[in-house]
Motif scaffolding. Structure first.
Motif, PDB file in Angstrom:
ATOM      1  N   GLN A 109       0.821  -1.217   0.000  1.00 21.20           N
ATOM      2  CA  GLN A 109       0.000   0.000   0.000  1.00 21.20           C
ATOM      3  C   GLN A 109       0.849   1.259   0.000  1.00 21.20           C
ATOM      4  O   GLN A 109       0.405   2.330  -0.434  1.00 21.20           O
ATOM      5  CB  GLN A 109      -0.928   0.018   1.215  1.00 21.20           C
ATOM      6  N   ASP A 110       2.061   1.133   0.494  1.00 28.22           N
ATOM      7  CA  ASP A 110       2.948   2.282   0.608  1.00 28.22           C
ATOM      8  C   ASP A 110       4.037   2.291  -0.457  1.00 28.22           C
ATOM      9  O   ASP A 110       4.865   3.199  -0.478  1.00 28.22           O
ATOM     10  CB  ASP A 110       3.605   2.292   1.993  1.00 28.22           C
ATOM     11  N   GLN A 111       4.054   1.272  -1.325  1.00 30.13           N
ATOM     12  CA  GLN A 111       5.117   1.114  -2.316  1.00 30.13           C
ATOM     13  C   GLN A 111       6.483   1.162  -1.627  1.00 30.13           C
ATOM     14  O   GLN A 111       7.355   1.965  -1.963  1.00 30.13           O
ATOM     15  CB  GLN A 111       5.023   2.190  -3.398  1.00 30.13           C
ATOM     16  N   ALA A 112       6.634   0.283  -0.660  1.00 29.73           N
ATOM     17  CA  ALA A 112       7.826   0.302   0.174  1.00 29.73           C
ATOM     18  C   ALA A 112       8.223  -1.115   0.582  1.00 29.73           C
ATOM     19  O   ALA A 112       7.496  -2.084   0.354  1.00 29.73           O
ATOM     20  CB  ALA A 112       7.580   1.165   1.413  1.00 29.73           C
ATOM     21  N   ILE A 113       9.385  -1.201   1.190  1.00 31.86           N
ATOM     22  CA  ILE A 113       9.911  -2.446   1.747  1.00 31.86           C
ATOM     23  C   ILE A 113      10.581  -2.116   3.070  1.00 31.86           C
ATOM     24  O   ILE A 113      11.237  -1.073   3.209  1.00 31.86           O
ATOM     25  CB  ILE A 113      10.925  -3.108   0.789  1.00 31.86           C
ATOM     26  N   THR A 240      19.704   8.577  -0.016  1.00 31.55           N
ATOM     27  CA  THR A 240      20.079   8.175   1.329  1.00 31.55           C
ATOM     28  C   THR A 240      19.923   6.670   1.482  1.00 31.55           C
ATOM     29  O   THR A 240      19.363   5.996   0.623  1.00 31.55           O
ATOM     30  CB  THR A 240      19.159   8.825   2.387  1.00 31.55           C
ATOM     31  N   ASN A 241      20.401   6.192   2.647  1.00 31.26           N
ATOM     32  CA  ASN A 241      20.152   4.815   3.044  1.00 31.26           C
ATOM     33  C   ASN A 241      18.697   4.695   3.509  1.00 31.26           C
ATOM     34  O   ASN A 241      17.940   5.662   3.487  1.00 31.26           O
ATOM     35  CB  ASN A 241      21.110   4.413   4.167  1.00 31.26           C
ATOM     36  N   THR A 242      18.322   3.524   3.958  1.00 32.29           N
ATOM     37  CA  THR A 242      16.956   3.315   4.441  1.00 32.29           C
ATOM     38  C   THR A 242      16.692   4.108   5.716  1.00 32.29           C
ATOM     39  O   THR A 242      17.625   4.508   6.416  1.00 32.29           O
ATOM     40  CB  THR A 242      16.705   1.828   4.702  1.00 32.29           C
ATOM     41  N   ALA A 243      15.424   4.306   6.027  1.00 28.90           N
ATOM     42  CA  ALA A 243      15.019   5.033   7.241  1.00 28.90           C
ATOM     43  C   ALA A 243      14.773   4.039   8.362  1.00 28.90           C
ATOM     44  O   ALA A 243      14.085   3.027   8.179  1.00 28.90           O
ATOM     45  CB  ALA A 243      13.763   5.844   6.980  1.00 28.90           C
ATOM     46  N   SER A 244      15.329   4.306   9.516  1.00 29.02           N
ATOM     47  CA  SER A 244      15.170   3.398  10.656  1.00 29.02           C
ATOM     48  C   SER A 244      13.838   3.647  11.360  1.00 29.02           C
ATOM     49  O   SER A 244      13.206   4.687  11.193  1.00 29.02           O
ATOM     50  CB  SER A 244      16.325   3.577  11.644  1.00 29.02           C
ATOM     51  N   ASN A 245      13.433   2.672  12.124  1.00 32.21           N
ATOM     52  CA  ASN A 245      12.197   2.763  12.911  1.00 32.21           C
ATOM     53  C   ASN A 245      12.577   2.791  14.391  1.00 32.21           C
ATOM     54  O   ASN A 245      13.251   1.879  14.859  1.00 32.21           O
ATOM     55  CB  ASN A 245      11.318   1.547  12.619  1.00 32.21           C
ATOM     56  N   PRO A 246      12.235   3.826  15.162  1.00 33.59           N
ATOM     57  CA  PRO A 246      11.263   4.867  14.810  1.00 33.59           C
ATOM     58  C   PRO A 246      11.877   6.055  14.078  1.00 33.59           C
ATOM     59  O   PRO A 246      13.015   6.419  14.336  1.00 33.59           O
ATOM     60  CB  PRO A 246      10.744   5.315  16.180  1.00 33.59           C
ATOM     61  N   SER A 247      11.130   6.625  13.165  1.00 34.65           N
ATOM     62  CA  SER A 247      11.417   7.926  12.565  1.00 34.65           C
ATOM     63  C   SER A 247      10.112   8.451  11.978  1.00 34.65           C
ATOM     64  O   SER A 247       9.156   7.699  11.772  1.00 34.65           O
ATOM     65  CB  SER A 247      12.507   7.824  11.491  1.00 34.65           C
ATOM     66  N   LYS A 248      10.068   9.746  11.702  1.00 37.88           N
ATOM     67  CA  LYS A 248       8.819  10.400  11.290  1.00 37.88           C
ATOM     68  C   LYS A 248       8.234   9.800  10.018  1.00 37.88           C
ATOM     69  O   LYS A 248       7.019   9.815   9.830  1.00 37.88           O
ATOM     70  CB  LYS A 248       9.068  11.897  11.095  1.00 37.88           C
ATOM     71  N   VAL A 249       9.085   9.293   9.149  1.00 41.92           N
ATOM     72  CA  VAL A 249       8.609   8.803   7.866  1.00 41.92           C
ATOM     73  C   VAL A 249       7.676   7.606   8.016  1.00 41.92           C
ATOM     74  O   VAL A 249       6.895   7.294   7.125  1.00 41.92           O
ATOM     75  CB  VAL A 249       9.808   8.460   6.952  1.00 41.92           C
ATOM     76  N   TYR A 250       7.734   6.943   9.184  1.00 38.76           N
ATOM     77  CA  TYR A 250       6.867   5.793   9.429  1.00 38.76           C
ATOM     78  C   TYR A 250       5.436   6.205   9.811  1.00 38.76           C
ATOM     79  O   TYR A 250       4.531   5.370   9.795  1.00 38.76           O
ATOM     80  CB  TYR A 250       7.439   4.929  10.564  1.00 38.76           C
ATOM     81  N   ASN A 251       5.239   7.466  10.165  1.00 40.63           N
ATOM     82  CA  ASN A 251       3.967   7.878  10.766  1.00 40.63           C
ATOM     83  C   ASN A 251       2.756   7.688   9.862  1.00 40.63           C
ATOM     84  O   ASN A 251       1.652   7.420  10.340  1.00 40.63           O
ATOM     85  CB  ASN A 251       4.045   9.350  11.199  1.00 40.63           C
ATOM     86  N   ASN A 252       2.943   7.822   8.561  1.00 36.41           N
ATOM     87  CA  ASN A 252       1.803   7.778   7.645  1.00 36.41           C
ATOM     88  C   ASN A 252       1.702   6.475   6.858  1.00 36.41           C
ATOM     89  O   ASN A 252       0.948   6.391   5.883  1.00 36.41           O
ATOM     90  CB  ASN A 252       1.880   8.963   6.672  1.00 36.41           C
ATOM     91  N   LEU A 253       2.461   5.466   7.264  1.00 33.33           N
ATOM     92  CA  LEU A 253       2.398   4.186   6.559  1.00 33.33           C
ATOM     93  C   LEU A 253       1.056   3.495   6.818  1.00 33.33           C
ATOM     94  O   LEU A 253       0.480   3.608   7.893  1.00 33.33           O
ATOM     95  CB  LEU A 253       3.543   3.274   7.016  1.00 33.33           C
ATOM     96  N   LYS A 254       0.582   2.760   5.820  1.00 34.35           N
ATOM     97  CA  LYS A 254      -0.731   2.126   5.901  1.00 34.35           C
ATOM     98  C   LYS A 254      -0.669   0.601   5.910  1.00 34.35           C
ATOM     99  O   LYS A 254      -1.616  -0.053   6.347  1.00 34.35           O
ATOM    100  CB  LYS A 254      -1.593   2.578   4.717  1.00 34.35           C
ATOM    101  N   SER A 255       0.396   0.029   5.403  1.00 34.56           N
ATOM    102  CA  SER A 255       0.461  -1.418   5.204  1.00 34.56           C
ATOM    103  C   SER A 255       0.521  -2.181   6.522  1.00 34.56           C
ATOM    104  O   SER A 255       0.959  -1.655   7.553  1.00 34.56           O
ATOM    105  CB  SER A 255       1.678  -1.783   4.353  1.00 34.56           C
ATOM    106  N   ILE A 256       0.125  -3.424   6.464  1.00 34.80           N
ATOM    107  CA  ILE A 256       0.052  -4.254   7.662  1.00 34.80           C
ATOM    108  C   ILE A 256       1.422  -4.474   8.297  1.00 34.80           C
ATOM    109  O   ILE A 256       1.529  -4.667   9.508  1.00 34.80           O
ATOM    110  CB  ILE A 256      -0.621  -5.613   7.321  1.00 34.80           C
TER     111      ILE A 256
END
Length: 382
Positions: A109-113, A240-256
Motif C-alpha cells: 500500500q505504501d510502495q515500500a519495503i 540516502t540509506n533506508t530510514a530506521s524505525n522509529p522515525s517520522k517517515v513511518y507515521n503515515n504508513l498504511k500497510s500491515i
C-alpha cells in the motif's frame, strides 16, 4: 499492457527473500553473456546519457543501489537491463549470515519495503573471487561495511583494510556508514569517526573515488557540518540509506507490515532524500550526489537529477515495477534531453588522492554529532 505488473500479484505471494533468490538465479545465468539479456529486453545505450563523474565514465546516470547484488553474482546482467552502474555489497571482512529470518517485508500500500537483512554477504575474499572470475561490462561500485560486533576503532580499521584489498575491482568505493540493521554502524556518521575513517582511506592513495552513504534520518544541518569537518576527504555522497524505525517517515504508513523493525525503503523516503539532495547541492555544488530512495518512475529520476543529483540509484522501484524500469527511465531521459539541461563539468574531474599523507586524528579528540548509535537496533542474535 505491462506484463510484469499483470503478474506481480502472483509474484508478491512468494516470500520476498525467496523471490529475490529466484530473480538472482535467473540473472546469474547471463552474467558472463549479458548481451543475450540485452537482446531479450531490447535495451539500448543512449549517447546523450553518457556522463563522467569523478573521472568515472557511466553509460547512464541511472544505476542499481547496493543490497540487490550483495554477492557480486549478476552485475553484468543488471547492466544489460539498462543500469549505467551497479553497486555491489555491502561487503564485510568475513562472511555474515545476517539476521534471523523472516527479515524482508513488503508494504504494497505504501510502495515500500522494510528489511532487516543485517549485512549478509560472502565476505571480502569470496567477493574478490567472484569479481576476478567475471570481468565487468558495467561501471561498478563496491559498498564496504564493518563486520558485526566491532568498536568504532575496529570498524574503521577493518573497512580501511577491506578497501585496500578490493578497490582495484571497483570504479568507485561506497562507504556504508548508515545501515540501521547492525548495531553501531551509524556511529560511522559521527564527525570524529567519519573523519578518522576518511583520513585513513586517503592515506591509501587509491585512484577510485570514495562516496559516503548517509542515513535518511540525518538532518541537513548535521550532514553539512560533517562535510565541512572532513574538508574534502569524501569525493561524493549517497543520499540516502533506508530510514530506521522509529522515525517520522513511518507515521503515515498504511500497510500491515508498517511496524516491523528494520530499514524502510521506497516511496515514503523519497521526499527526505530529495530535501537532503537539494540542501547539500546548494551548500556544496561541486560535490557529486548519488540520489537513492524512492525512484519509481522516469519523472522521479528527472526530479532527483534536477534537484542536484549527478547519479541516481534504483532499488525498491525496480522490485515493484520490474526489469524494464531502467530502460524506461533511460529512454525518457534521452528523448527529453534531460541531461542537456544539467552541468556535469563541476563533478567530472578525477579525485586528487595525493601521495601526501594526512594526519589521522584519534576518535576521542573531536566533537561529535550525537546520532543514535543503535539506530534501528540490532537484530543479530548475540
Amino acid at each position: 499492457m505491462d506484463l510484469y505488473k499483470a503478474v506481480r500479484p502472483l509474484i508478491f505471494k512468494v516470500d520476498p527473500e525467496v523471490d529475490h533468490h529466484l530473480v538472482a538465479n535467473g540473472l546469474k545465468m547471463f552474467n558472463r553473456t549479458p548481451q543475450v539479456l540485452q537482446m531479450m529486453f531490447q535495451t539500448k545505450k543512449y549517447a546523450n546519457l553518457k556522463v563522467t563523474v569523478k573521472g568515472v565514465d557511466f553509460d547512464s546516470p541511472i544505476g542499481i543501489a547496493a543490497g540487490f547484488d550483495k554477492k557480486a553474482e549478476f552485475y553484468n546482467s543488471l547492466g544489460a537491463l539498462g543500469a549505467g552502474f551497479v553497486e555491489i555489497g555491502s561487503v564485510t571482512r568475513e562472511n555474515q549470515p545476517g539476521n534471523p529470518k523472516k527479515r524482508i517485508f513488503r508494504l504494497t500500500q505504501d510502495q515500500a519495503i522494510i528489511n532487516r537483512m543485517g549485512l549478509n554477504n560472502l565476505g571480502i575474499e569470496e567477493t574478490r573471487k567472484h569479481l576476478a572470475n567475471t570481468p565487468k561490462h558495467v561501471a561498478l561500485g563496491i559498498s564496504v561495511a564493518p563486520g558485526h560486533g566491532l568498536s568504532s576503532e575496529e570498524m574503521v580499521d577493518e573497512m580501511v583494510n577491506d578497501i585496500k584489498e578490493i578497490h582495484s575491482f571497483a570504479d568507485y568505493i561506497a562507504l556504508n556508514q548508515s545501515c540501521p540493521n547492525q548495531k553501531g554502524v551509524t556511529t560511522l556518521q559521527e564527525i570524529p569517526v567519519a573523519k578518522r575513517l576518511l583520513q585513513k582511506i586517503h592515506n591509501l592513495h587509491i585512484k577510485e573515488p570514495v562516496f559516503c552513504k548517509f542515513g535518511n534520518d540525518i538532518t541537513a544541518e548535521q550532514l553539512i557540518e560533517l562535510i565541512n569537518e572532513t574538508k574534502g576527504l569524501m569525493d561524493g555522497v549517497i543520499l540516502t540509506n533506508t530510514a530506521s524505525n522509529p522515525s517520522k517517515v513511518y507515521n503515515n504508513l498504511k500497510s500491515i507490515n508498517r511496524n516491523e523493525g528494520g530499514g524502510l525503503s521506497g516511496k515514503p523516503i523519497f521526499l527526505k532524500s530529495l530535501s537532503l539532495t537539494k540542501a547539500i547541492h546548494q551548500a556544496f555544488p561541486e560535490l557529486p550526489i548519488m540520489f537513492s530512495g524512492g525512484i519509481f518512475t522516469p519523472e522521479d529520476a528527472q526530479t532527483a537529477l534536477e534537484a542536484g543529483a549527478s547519479l541516481v540509484q534504483v532499488y525498491t522501484g525496480f522490485i515493484y515495477n520490474g526489469p524494464t524500469l531502467l530502460e524506461k527511465i533511460n529512454r525518457y531521459l534521452s528523448v527529453n534531453e534531460v541531461l542537456r539541461k544539467l552541468d556535469y563539468t563541476s563533478v567530472a574531474k578525477s579525485p586528487d588522492h595525493s601521495q601526501q599523507d594526512v594526519e589521522v586524528i584519534d576518535i576521542n579528540e573531536d566533537k561529535k554529532i550525537e546520532l543514535d548509535a543503535n539506530s534501528g537496533a540490532s537484530f543479530h542474535e548475540e
